[in-house]
Design a protein around this motif. Structure first.
Motif, short mmCIF file in Angstrom:
data_model
loop_
_atom_site.label_atom_id
_atom_site.label_comp_id
_atom_site.label_asym_id
_atom_site.label_seq_id
_atom_site.Cartn_x
_atom_site.Cartn_y
_atom_site.Cartn_z
N ILE A 1 -7.07 -16.49 0.11
CA ILE A 1 -5.64 -16.15 0.08
C ILE A 1 -5.37 -14.93 0.96
O ILE A 1 -6.04 -13.91 0.85
N ARG B 1 0.64 -13.04 -0.68
CA ARG B 1 1.37 -13.44 -1.89
C ARG B 1 2.75 -12.81 -1.82
O ARG B 1 2.89 -11.62 -1.61
N VAL C 1 1.94 -18.36 -2.34
CA VAL C 1 0.74 -17.84 -1.69
C VAL C 1 0.46 -18.62 -0.42
O VAL C 1 0.81 -19.80 -0.30
N THR D 1 -2.87 -19.19 2.33
CA THR D 1 -4.25 -18.91 2.74
C THR D 1 -4.24 -18.47 4.20
O THR D 1 -3.22 -18.61 4.90
N CYS E 1 -6.98 -6.75 -3.25
CA CYS E 1 -5.60 -7.13 -3.00
C CYS E 1 -4.80 -5.86 -2.76
O CYS E 1 -4.72 -5.01 -3.65
N SER F 1 -5.66 -6.68 6.65
CA SER F 1 -5.78 -7.97 5.97
C SER F 1 -6.57 -8.98 6.79
O SER F 1 -7.51 -9.61 6.29
N LYS G 1 -6.41 -10.05 0.71
CA LYS G 1 -5.11 -10.51 0.24
C LYS G 1 -4.10 -9.37 0.27
O LYS G 1 -4.43 -8.21 -0.05
N SER H 1 -0.30 -8.45 -1.33
CA SER H 1 0.82 -8.76 -2.22
C SER H 1 2.02 -8.00 -1.71
O SER H 1 2.09 -6.77 -1.82
#
Length: 472
Positions: free
Chosen positions: A17, A20, A25, A27, A181, A200, A206, A208
């Motif tokens: 992932i 988000r 989400v 990938t 994350c 990232s 990931k 968020s």
């Protein structure tokens, strides 16, 4: 040469992932496919590799895809601050001269001859382009305008090497974990947000993403164990701590680090954060350094409370001046290659060193302490007064939640400090005066106090002290 960042990451970990946002989400494989589609639609609009594209958008998934799509087409990105006025935006567009302006919706008041919304791009057909598997390290990835604390803001070039070496230095300092994350609540048009996107794809991490900062939602997400790292400025830290205090809650051990930059952090904020199990790492960086230059280690967070840490692996810091305290200078592969537009003739480096205009000192162990901006220094009766020192003292008062200090001309002293405070409960000026007399030397004491509802801040939530006097 470096590899095409997103292409390489999508090949290495396509099912991991990447993003988000609002319950959805993506990938890394999906992110690459959607970015490639956006690039093909841009190309069908006549956009050629190497062109310059300005983007004006809120932080959302569409913006992330657009950023990566433009980069796949080998375009330079001018990241525009959506909180600026029309006059300020027009200046930056005139200065940067992008080939097109991309906006997130048609309601934006800003006009430009070649202006497209994201919907305009998505409604167009696709046209294949030649994908570059390798990118020159000197290639300009992004252009961001400085906060403009003195004079006109300058358009700062940030090269691929700048971004990669900054992210690599940060990884060597913080470590990289596959289940990390990064909670992104800072705007993507700012280097603190944009650098999270760069980390990232380099780390396979990931992100968020939040459009706006909501301390309640941030606390909930971290308490759920859904985020392990984040970046913010001190005013955001204060609001998160207040939420935890009101709820009588603490951060879980799964949360690894909270990087706080954008200026000196009041010690009272740091002490309160430690009580709530928040691993605060004070950091120092700027637009010209593609984010971090120094970051405090977690093991030193208490022992060196108030320090911005030591330089990251590829960075170097020195203090320029005859005294212990002086101008902070920076050297390393993360430092800008130069400016654009009206500032293009200005050379950012002097003998390989960037002179930041910030005041600080290195202690006997080499830890950096950032004191203030040189442009905000108040010289009163020949004495140097640093606004940040007064602000840190003011927020120690239980009624004061935020404080800003600036200098005002005075016939006797040249300049004198004036204080502006945001309070959460009733307090008198006399009470504040009496409190400050116990905190700092008499010659530094503010000569006036003004109660206000909110401090003036820029798009990165940094205090803009030059705007304070306009409030009275």
């Amino acid at each position: 040469m470096f590899p095409n960042l997103l292409l390489k990451r999508a090949h290495l970990t396509p099912d991991r992932i990447a993003l988000r946002f609002m319950g959805e989400v993506w990938t890394f494989g999906q992110l690459y496919n959607e970015a490639n589609e956006f690039a093909e639609r841009l190309h069908a609009k006549g956009i050629q590799p190497g062109m310059r594209i300005a983007i004006l958008s809120s932080s959302n998934a569409e913006l992330v895809i657009a950023i990566h799509g433009c980069l796949q087409l080998s375009c330079e990105l001018v990241m525009l601050n959506e909180r600026l006025s029309e006059v300020e935006l027009n200046y930056q567009l005139h200065d940067s001269k992008p080939d097109i302006l991309l906006i997130d919706n048609h309601e934006r008041i800003i006009s430009y001859s070649q202006r497209f919304s994201f919907n305009d791009i998505y409604s167009h057909e696709r046209k294949a382009y030649s994908i570059d598997r390798d990118w020159p390290k000197e290639r300009t990835i992004s252009i961001m305008y400085t906060s403009g604390t003195t004079g006109r803001p300058k358009g700062v070039r940030q090269s691929l090497e700048n971004h990669v070496m900054n992210a690599t230095g940060s990884a060597l300092h913080l470590g990289v974990h596959p289940d990390d994350c990064w909670l992104c609540i800072v705007p993507l048009f700012h280097i603190s947000g944009f650098s999270i996107l760069m980390r990232s794809v380099l780390y396979g991490m990931k992100v968020s993403l939040h459009t706006k900062f909501d301390p309640e939602k941030v606390v909930d997400e971290i308490l759920d164990g859904a985020a392990t790292r984040m970046s913010l400025v001190s005013v955001m830290l204060q609001r998160i701590v207040s939420v935890l205090e009101n709820r009588n809650q603490h951060f879980p051990d799964s949360f690894q680090s909270m990087l706080v930059g954008g200026g000196p952090v009041p010690l009272s904020y740091l002490e309160r954060a430690i009580e709530r199990n928040i691993p605060v790492l004070q950091t120092y960086g700027m637009t010209e350094t593609s984010s971090q230059t120094t970051t405090l280690s977690s093991e030193d967070a208490i022992r060196k409370l108030g320090s911005a840490g030591k330089p990251l692996f590829f960075a170097d810091v020195r203090i320029d001046g005859e005294e212990k305290m002086g101008e902070i200078c920076i050297k390393g592969p993360h430092v800008t290659t130069g400016y654009i537009g009206a500032a293009e003739s200005k050379k950012p480096l002097i003998d390989s060193w960037l002179h930041t205009g910030d005041i600080g000192y290195l202690d006997e162990e080499g830890y950096l302490f950032v004191v203030d901006r040189r442009s905000d220094l108040i010289i009163s009766g020949g004495e140097n007064i640093y606004p940040a020192e007064l602000e840190q003292a003011l927020v120690k008062h239980p009624a004061v939640v935020e404080a800003g200090v600036t200098g005002r001309q005075d016939d006797k002293w040249g300049h004198v400090p004036i204080a502006f405070v945001v309070v959460t409960e009733q307090v008198t000026i006399d009470e504040l005066k009496n409190f400050m007399e116990t905190q700092i030397a008499s010659y530094k004491l503010p000569k006036e106090y003004h109660f206000i509802d909110a401090l003036p801040r820029n798009g990165a939530n940094k205090l803009v002290r030059r705007e304070l006097l306009k409030l009275i």
